[in-house]
Design a protein around this motif. Structure first.
Motif, short mmCIF file in Angstrom:
data_model
loop_
_atom_site.label_atom_id
_atom_site.label_comp_id
_atom_site.label_asym_id
_atom_site.label_seq_id
_atom_site.Cartn_x
_atom_site.Cartn_y
_atom_site.Cartn_z
N ILE A 5 0.87 -1.18 0.00
CA ILE A 5 0.00 0.00 0.00
C ILE A 5 0.90 1.23 0.00
CG2 ILE A 5 -1.81 1.26 1.23
CD1 ILE A 5 -2.73 -1.52 0.34
N ARG A 6 0.57 2.19 -0.85
CA ARG A 6 1.33 3.44 -0.90
C ARG A 6 0.40 4.57 -1.31
NH1 ARG A 6 1.69 4.49 -6.21
NH2 ARG A 6 1.95 2.77 -7.67
N LYS A 7 0.85 5.80 -1.10
CA LYS A 7 0.09 6.95 -1.58
C LYS A 7 0.12 6.95 -3.10
CE LYS A 7 -0.37 10.14 2.04
NZ LYS A 7 -0.74 11.50 2.26
N ALA A 8 -0.96 7.40 -3.70
CA ALA A 8 -1.03 7.46 -5.16
C ALA A 8 -0.06 8.49 -5.70
CB ALA A 8 -2.45 7.80 -5.60
N ARG A 9 0.53 8.15 -6.83
CA ARG A 9 1.40 9.09 -7.54
C ARG A 9 0.78 9.36 -8.90
NH1 ARG A 9 5.46 5.89 -4.72
NH2 ARG A 9 5.60 4.47 -6.46
N LEU A 10 1.33 8.79 -9.92
CA LEU A 10 0.78 8.97 -11.26
C LEU A 10 -0.02 7.74 -11.66
CD1 LEU A 10 3.98 10.50 -12.88
CD2 LEU A 10 1.95 11.72 -12.08
N ASP A 11 -1.06 7.46 -10.88
CA ASP A 11 -1.86 6.25 -11.05
C ASP A 11 -3.21 6.55 -11.70
OD1 ASP A 11 -0.50 5.96 -8.04
OD2 ASP A 11 -0.15 4.29 -9.41
N ASP A 12 -3.35 7.67 -12.38
CA ASP A 12 -4.65 8.07 -12.91
C ASP A 12 -5.34 7.00 -13.74
OD1 ASP A 12 -4.66 10.51 -11.75
OD2 ASP A 12 -4.50 11.66 -13.60
N SER A 13 -4.64 6.46 -14.72
CA SER A 13 -5.30 5.53 -15.66
C SER A 13 -5.88 4.30 -14.96
CB SER A 13 -4.33 5.11 -16.76
OG SER A 13 -4.00 6.23 -17.53
N HIS A 51 -4.86 6.32 -1.63
CA HIS A 51 -3.89 5.24 -1.39
C HIS A 51 -4.17 4.14 -2.40
CE1 HIS A 51 -3.85 7.36 2.47
NE2 HIS A 51 -2.60 6.94 2.56
N VAL A 52 -3.11 3.50 -2.86
CA VAL A 52 -3.26 2.42 -3.83
C VAL A 52 -2.58 1.15 -3.34
CG1 VAL A 52 -3.42 4.02 -5.79
CG2 VAL A 52 -1.20 3.05 -5.17
N ALA A 53 -3.07 0.03 -3.85
CA ALA A 53 -2.39 -1.25 -3.70
C ALA A 53 -1.73 -1.52 -5.04
CB ALA A 53 -3.38 -2.35 -3.34
N ALA A 54 -0.46 -1.86 -5.00
CA ALA A 54 0.29 -2.07 -6.24
C ALA A 54 1.07 -3.37 -6.15
CB ALA A 54 1.24 -0.90 -6.49
N TYR A 55 1.21 -4.02 -7.31
CA TYR A 55 2.02 -5.23 -7.37
C TYR A 55 3.46 -4.87 -7.03
CZ TYR A 55 -1.94 -7.24 -9.88
OH TYR A 55 -3.20 -7.67 -10.23
N VAL A 65 -8.17 3.49 -2.62
CA VAL A 65 -9.18 4.12 -1.76
C VAL A 65 -8.92 5.62 -1.80
CG1 VAL A 65 -7.84 3.89 0.38
CG2 VAL A 65 -10.33 4.12 0.49
N HIS A 66 -9.99 6.38 -1.89
CA HIS A 66 -9.89 7.84 -1.85
C HIS A 66 -10.71 8.32 -0.66
CE1 HIS A 66 -11.18 11.98 -2.99
NE2 HIS A 66 -9.87 12.07 -3.10
#
Length: 162
Positions: A5-13, A51-55, A65-66
């Motif tokens: 889990i991390r804060k979103a960066r350039l994850d728009d798409s 926050h996003v979950a990323a591989y 989650v926003h």
């Protein structure tokens, strides 16, 4: 595989894709034909924290989650997990990140809305301690609330009473 889990960066798409595929189909307010534009969604995501979950290998986003902290209330605005990644604890970990953000901002309550047609989400939030407080007919959603507090502090307090 561990959940990252991390804060979103350039994850728009990937976030916009999750909104279109996993949130809008449940919504009473929107269909895919009249849903908010990408620009409107980006503006919405610019407020608060995402926050996003990323591989771990590719760093690709598969859930997010926003949330928005306003006064003493944390508003959990959007949560989506890719269908192939459900039932692995990702949603719970994302909610923990959102609630930690709310606590850091001084929030004492978390509030969210669950579309009437999304029974799985209703059960998910109930399992996290949220309780339905009312049904909002104009948007056909259940309003759910949960008091926020530090689980560690709660455990320490209950241990002192013994």
């Amino acid at each position: 595989m561990p959940i990252r889990i991390r804060k979103a960066r350039l994850d728009d798409s990937p976030i916009l894709e999750l909104i279109r595929k996993e949130i809008i189909p449940y919504s009473y307010l929107y269909s895919l034909h009249d849903a908010p534009t990408s620009e409107e969604l980006r503006a919405r995501l610019d407020i608060g924290a995402t926050h996003v979950a990323a591989y771990s290998v590719t760093n690709d986003t598969y859930a997010f989650v926003h949330s928005i902290a306003q006064g003493e209330t944390l508003y959990v605005d959007l949560l989506a997990v890719h269908p192939t990644c459900r039932k692995r604890g990702t949603g719970k970990r994302l909610m923990e990140a959102a609630e930690a953000y709310g606590l850091a901002q001084g929030c004492t309550t978390s509030l969210l809305y669950v579309d009437q047609s999304n029974g799985a989400a209703l059960r998910f939030y109930e399992n996290l301690g949220y309780r339905a407080t009312r049904f909002v007919e104009p948007i056909r959603c259940h309003e759910m609330k949960k008091p926020l507090g530090s689980p560690l502090l709660t455990r320490r307090s209950s241990n002192r009473r013994r």
